[in-house]
Every structure is written in C-alpha cells, then in structure tokens.
Design an enzyme around this catalytic site. Structure first.
Site, mmCIF file in Angstrom:
data_model
loop_
_atom_site.group_PDB
_atom_site.id
_atom_site.type_symbol
_atom_site.label_atom_id
_atom_site.label_comp_id
_atom_site.label_asym_id
_atom_site.label_seq_id
_atom_site.Cartn_x
_atom_site.Cartn_y
_atom_site.Cartn_z
ATOM 1 C CG ASN A 177 -7.300 -0.804 2.406
ATOM 2 O OD1 ASN A 177 -6.647 -0.013 1.725
ATOM 3 N ND2 ASN A 177 -6.728 -1.782 3.101
ATOM 4 C CB CYS A 212 -0.959 -0.004 1.188
ATOM 5 S SG CYS A 212 -2.206 -1.312 1.083
ATOM 6 C CG HIS A 257 -2.870 3.073 3.725
ATOM 7 N ND1 HIS A 257 -3.585 3.003 2.555
ATOM 8 C CD2 HIS A 257 -2.858 1.826 4.243
ATOM 9 C CE1 HIS A 257 -3.973 1.755 2.358
ATOM 10 N NE2 HIS A 257 -3.546 1.025 3.374
#
Length: 323
Positions: A280, A107, A250
């Site tokens: 997400n 990510c 994030h």
C-alpha cells in the site's frame, strides 16, 4: 513513479515483529492482505526526495524545463516536517521558482491535488502544474507489540510501502485530460485511523508517532459511504466502467480490492493489481497503477481511465481522464 530499491518481504515483516517478543501467527500478514513485498526508503531519504525523483522523470519525459512549471503542489499523506510546507523543500531540490503549496488528505492526496490543479488551470490562473507525492509511511510502523490486540491495532502498518509519484497537468483542448471528478466524505469516522503525532493534539507524545487503526470500523465506514458518487460522476459524464481502458482503485489489500470492486461494479479485467508486489503506497497508489498499466500496454494516448480514491477520514472520489 519512483520506488525505493530496498524490498522487504512479508516473511521479514513477521520475523521483525516476532523479534520484539511476541510472535504473530505464521503467515497471517500474507493471508489477510495478499501482500508479498513492499518498498522501504533508505534512512537518508525523505518524503521530498522520493517526490523529487519522480518529478525529474516526468519533467524529462515531457521535455518540461523547471522554469516552465507555474505551480508545484506537494500532495501526500507524508511530509518532511510540520513547517514549512514540504512543497518548498521539493521546489528547492528541483530548483523551481514558482508558487508552491501542500495538499493533504491521506491516501486521496494526489487525487485532490489533481482536483485543485484542474480547477486552477480551468480558471486561467496557471498553465502547467506539477503535482508530486512522497510517501514514507514505513517510518510510522509499530514493530513492538505485546499481544493480539496491539498487533491488530498496528496491523495496517504492515501493508505500507514507500514511493514517490509525479503528475504534470497542462492546459489542453476540451475533451482531453481531466473530463470530470466527484468527491464525497463522511468525516464522522476520522478516529478510525490516525497518525496523531506532531499536531496540537499530541505535539510530543512518542506513543502517537505510530499508525493506529480500527480496520473493522474503517471498512464499515466505507460501506456506509457507498459508491453513489462514482455512479453519479459517470452518469454526469455519460460514461460507464466499460468505456475505461483501466480503472485504478486505491489498494490497501487484495481482499478489500475485490470487495470494493464488486460493490462498485468495476469489472475485474479493468483493474491493475499492484498491491501484492508493491504494498500500500498510500497516495502514490493511483499513479503507480497508471504507470504500470501504461508499461503493460493496457492504456495509452486517447484512452479513458478512471482513478478511484479511498482515504481515511473517510473520503471517496473519482477522476476520469482522457490520456
């Protein structure tokens, strides 16, 4: 940003799990994550297609012709295939003729892609670098579970969402654009979250084509890493969180966003919460927050923004940008 049009609600997610033969406690996904919906790409859409859609938006918005892009970086946890680099597929669809490469770090892929682009621009190698991401984690969600243990192992997959993102970095005047970055990693924890198929370890094992994660171990890993790299980077730049118009962090779930922000000292009013409505979106999370903040009028040209990335593996990083 590009968000696929199909939305899947959390109630639909729980119903699909239950249809496989084992029903999770009603409402547990929403209670534990705060997520109400996520985006799912169509069967005909690949990671490259989502990246291309976002790239076309940023090229059009900046008046940048395909011939003016010096380098394309595909920075994503997802990919169309193992070989060749998905950057080639994106470049072909955009009709680019520049050099290309893939950058992958779960990510944090977009943040690391920006780090690479910034260094190459600063070194005079390139002038305009297009960093793109296409995330399709919905393809790796396990829907058939036979009990609570398997459900918890597969649970992070139920938060995941598909998206495309694109960032154009260009050479500019000192004091503009990326002001500084800092990154750290503790790779001892790589086994806490995996999607293991397709590499040399599990080249053809269907069982490893699904996300598997030990959420408690992953959370503990991030806590052990701490937030020192964030504090050190801000101190080096002689800045604080209060100097930022927006702090993009994030987002994997609403509860953990709150835990992390409090631990890092990020004021709540600096955050841009996207995970509840969009899920997400992996490495596209920070661009999504930046675009959302801009559309809401919370940041604009001349403002300082901080991009804080967290990724499996595990790694933590920050990039400070003057828009």
């Amino acid at each position: 940003m590009h968000l696929p049009g199909r939305r899947v609600g959390t109630d639909e997610v729980e119903a699909r799990i239950a249809a496989s033969g084992w029903a999770p406690p009603a409402g547990i996904v929403h209670r534990l994550t705060g997520i109400t919906s996520r985006h799912v790409a169509g069967d005909h859409e690949q990671a490259s297609d989502l990246a291309v859609a976002a790239a076309r938006k940023v090229l059009a918005a900046t008046g940048t012709a395909a011939a003016d892009v010096d380098l394309l970086i595909f920075a994503s946890a997802s990919q169309d295939m193992v070989e060749p680099a998905t950057a080639h597929i994106v470049a072909a669809k955009l009709e680019l003729s520049c050099p290309v490469m893939d950058v992958k770090n779960a990510c944090n892929s977009v943040l690391n892609g920006m780090e690479v682009a910034d260094a190459l621009i600063a070194g005079g190698r390139y002038w305009r670098v297009l960093v793109v991401s296409g995330e399709t984690p919905s393809r790796a969600v396990r829907w058939e579970v036979d009990g609570i243990r398997a459900f918890l192992r597969a649970f992070p997959g139920y938060t995941l969402s598909d998206a495309g993102a694109a960032v154009l970095l260009t050479a500019g005047e000192p004091g503009t654009g990326i002001l500084g970055s800092g990154f750290t990693a503790d790779s001892r924890h790589w086994e806490a979250g995996t999607l293991a198929a397709g590499g040399s370890l599990h080249p053809r094992d269907v069982e490893h084509t699904y996300f598997a994660m030990d959420s408690a171990r992953l959370k503990a890993a991030f806590l052990s890493v701490g937030t020192g790299v964030l504090d050190e980077t801000l101190a080096r730049l002689e800045l604080t969180w209060d100097d930022m118009a927006v702090v993009a962090v994030h987002q994997v779930s609403l509860p953990y966003l709150g835990v992390f922000a409090r631990g890092a000292g990020v004021p709540g009013d600096k955050l841009v919460v996207t995970v509840a409505e969009h899920g997400n979106v992996a490495s596209a999370s920070l661009p999504l927050q930046l675009v959302t903040a801009r559309e809401l009028g919370r940041c604009g040209p001349g403002d300082l923004v901080a991009l804080v990335g967290l990724a499996g593996g595990v790694s933590l990083g920050i990039t400070v940008v003057r828009l």
